[in-house]
Enzyme design. Structure first.
Site, short mmCIF file in Angstrom:
data_model
loop_
_atom_site.label_atom_id
_atom_site.label_comp_id
_atom_site.label_asym_id
_atom_site.label_seq_id
_atom_site.Cartn_x
_atom_site.Cartn_y
_atom_site.Cartn_z
N ASP A 69 0.81 -1.23 0.00
CA ASP A 69 0.00 0.00 0.00
C ASP A 69 0.84 1.28 0.00
O ASP A 69 0.43 2.30 0.55
CB ASP A 69 -0.96 0.03 1.21
CG ASP A 69 -1.80 -1.23 1.28
OD1 ASP A 69 -2.25 -1.68 0.22
OD2 ASP A 69 -1.98 -1.77 2.39
N LYS B 164 2.29 1.99 -5.10
CA LYS B 164 3.00 1.45 -6.28
C LYS B 164 2.17 1.63 -7.54
O LYS B 164 2.70 1.91 -8.61
CB LYS B 164 3.26 -0.06 -6.11
CG LYS B 164 4.28 -0.41 -5.07
CD LYS B 164 4.47 -1.91 -4.98
CE LYS B 164 3.25 -2.64 -4.50
NZ LYS B 164 2.83 -2.34 -3.12
N GLY C 92 -3.98 -4.68 -4.43
CA GLY C 92 -5.05 -3.79 -4.86
C GLY C 92 -4.48 -2.43 -5.19
O GLY C 92 -3.77 -1.84 -4.38
N HIS C 93 -4.72 -1.99 -6.39
CA HIS C 93 -4.22 -0.67 -6.79
C HIS C 93 -5.40 0.25 -7.02
O HIS C 93 -6.26 -0.07 -7.83
CB HIS C 93 -3.43 -0.75 -8.10
CG HIS C 93 -2.26 -1.65 -8.02
ND1 HIS C 93 -1.32 -1.55 -7.03
CD2 HIS C 93 -1.86 -2.65 -8.82
CE1 HIS C 93 -0.39 -2.46 -7.22
NE2 HIS C 93 -0.70 -3.15 -8.30
N GLN D 154 2.57 -6.14 -3.03
CA GLN D 154 2.85 -6.03 -1.59
C GLN D 154 4.12 -5.21 -1.36
O GLN D 154 4.37 -4.30 -2.11
CB GLN D 154 2.94 -7.42 -0.93
CG GLN D 154 1.60 -8.18 -0.89
CD GLN D 154 1.29 -8.90 -2.18
OE1 GLN D 154 2.14 -9.52 -2.77
NE2 GLN D 154 0.05 -8.82 -2.62
#
Ligand code: IMP
Length: 430
Positions: free
Chosen positions: A16, A19, A43-44, A225
């Site tokens: 988080d 990225k 999750g982006h 991650q």
């Protein structure tokens, strides 16, 4: 990026770090964007033209025109989740055919019984705070050599036989944990259906990447991650089940490490963590809640509130070392604007001793107290700065402190969620 340049982007904290935004930005100059580990635990959240889009499997760079994306060998892919994401992208006007999205035949499949096992473990003792997407159980099957791979989707008889063997073992574990066993046909029927849809995407992606690189195309490898969640080098056992380091590209994409030109580490200006595990600079109570609210720190995958704390410089040095990071992208600096007092951790105190290095033993880390120093707070409209020099002086000092302590240049500074809210201090050239 120069022709033929290959870049890796990894997170330097517990995920988080932002990225997605950095990859999205760098992707503009890349031809192929590659994931090399993890699955839909990632999750982006991207904001493009004011519109928010959350991706879990497909690399963030896909939103630029004419990109090809690869889900690499080291990934674990849930066929149902991938098809759902492709449908979501299609509804947003982006259709990814087999030419645009390639799925490694060696990537392992996450199946419903993996999710069930993850869920069962998370609701009983020994919970780690996973994303419950079946990541750990799928990697366990991979290491135990009973996993199903994307390549199996192309061979119905093999698929059934392998599933039969894997499911028998999974059901033993599910029943042992108090769950309900899964029936073969119930798993196989949707899997065959999903398999038929995904089959055209399945490819030898290592070969594809080699061909692309030889043709001078620019490859961008998107880590998932963060280094502190790495299976080997993270805060074990509170880690994910894959390699999150820059070097992970070698195994996770079948692309030799010596062909990588630059490993970019993404660091948030403060630190967050979802899930359990040691976190020395964590801010309890009001201060943590304020940072969470200001930074909108809720998990993109699970919606869980993220634990928040001060920037941890020894952890950043460690992540840079084991992650092979050569340059930093600093994100969410704007969130710290007006945070007063503003602190960073420069060392730890462990059993009355000052420790400068991130402890290799997670129990030591759990007992370590952060040595915090107060730095000058900054305020003002950071998002309006168009150049490093236009930033408030104390914000510049904060960046310089990070550079000094990490020994790495901060080449990008993100000052807001939008693509345009990014300062590029040093353009990409070798
Ligand atoms: P798993 O990867 O779902 O097995 O979860 C293991 C640990 O990694 C948990 O602490 C998760 O919260 C964390 N984790 C996994 N993926 C991400 C991510 O993309 N961002 C932040 N934490 C993650």
């Amino acid at each position: 990026m120069q022709p033929g340049m290959n870049i890796v982007v990894v997170g330097t904290q517990w995920g988080d770090e932002g990225k997605g935004k950095v990859v999205d930005l760098l992707s503009e100059q890349a031809d192929v964007i590659v994931r090399f580990g993890g699955g839909n635990n990632a999750g982006h959240t991207l904001v493009v033209d004011g519109r928010q889009l959350v991706l879990h499997l497909v690399p963030s760079g896909v939103l630029h025109a004419n990109k090809r994306v690869v889900l690499g060998d080291g990934m674990v892919v849930d066929p149902a989740a991938l098809l759902e994401e492709l449908a979501h992208l299609e509804r947003s006007g982006l259709s990814l055919g087999p030419q645009e999205l390639l799925l490694s035949s060696k990537a392992h499949l996450i199946l419903p019984y993996h999710r069930a096992l993850d869920e069962l473990r998370e609701t009983t003792t020994g919970a780690l705070g996973t994303t419950r997407r079946g990541i750990g159980p799928a990697y366990e099957d991979k290491a135990a050599r009973r996993g199903l791979r994307a390549g199996d989707l192309l061979h119905p008889a093999r698929l059934r036989a392998r599933l039969e063997a894997a499911l028998a073992e999974a059901n033993r574990r599910i029943v042992g944990a108090g769950g309900t066993p899964h029936a073969l046909e119930q798993v196989l029927e949707p899997l065959e259906r999903h398999g038929a849809q995904l089959a055209p995407h399945v490819a030898d992606t290592s070969l594809f990447l080699d061909q692309q690189a030889r043709a001078g195309r620019r490859l961008l490898f998107e880590g998932a991650q963060g280094v502190l969640l790495d299976l080997d080098h993270g805060t074990y056992p509170f880690v994910t089940s894959s390699t999150t380091l820059g070097g992970g590209v070698s195994a996770g994409a079948g692309f030799a490490a010596h062909r990588i030109d630059l490993v970019v580490g993404v660091a948030k200006a403060y630190v967050t963590r979802v899930g359990d595990g040691p976190f020395p600079t964590e801010l309890a109570g009001e201060a943590g809640a304020t940072l969470r609210a200001r930074g909108k720190e809720y998990g993109a995958t699970t919606g869980r509130p993220r634990r928040c704390g001060w920037l941890d410089l020894p952890a950043l040095r460690y992540a840079a070392r084991v992650g092979g990071v050569q340059a930093l992208a600093l994100t969410k600096l704007d969130v710290l604007s007006e945070v007063d007092p503003l602190k960073v951790c420069v060392a730890y105190e462990l059993e009355g001793r000052r420790v400068e290095d991130f402890p290799a033993d997670p129990d030591d880390l759990a007992r370590a107290a952060p040595v915090l120093v107060e730095v000058a707070p900054f305020s003002g409209e950071l998002a309006r700065a168009n150049a490093f020099e236009e930033m408030p002086e104390n914000a510049r000092r904060y960046i310089e402190l990070i550079e000094r302590e990490s020994g790495l240049p901060v080449r990008w500074v993100s000052l807001g969620p939008g693509r345009e809210q990014t300062l590029i201090r040093q353009p990409l050239s070798l």
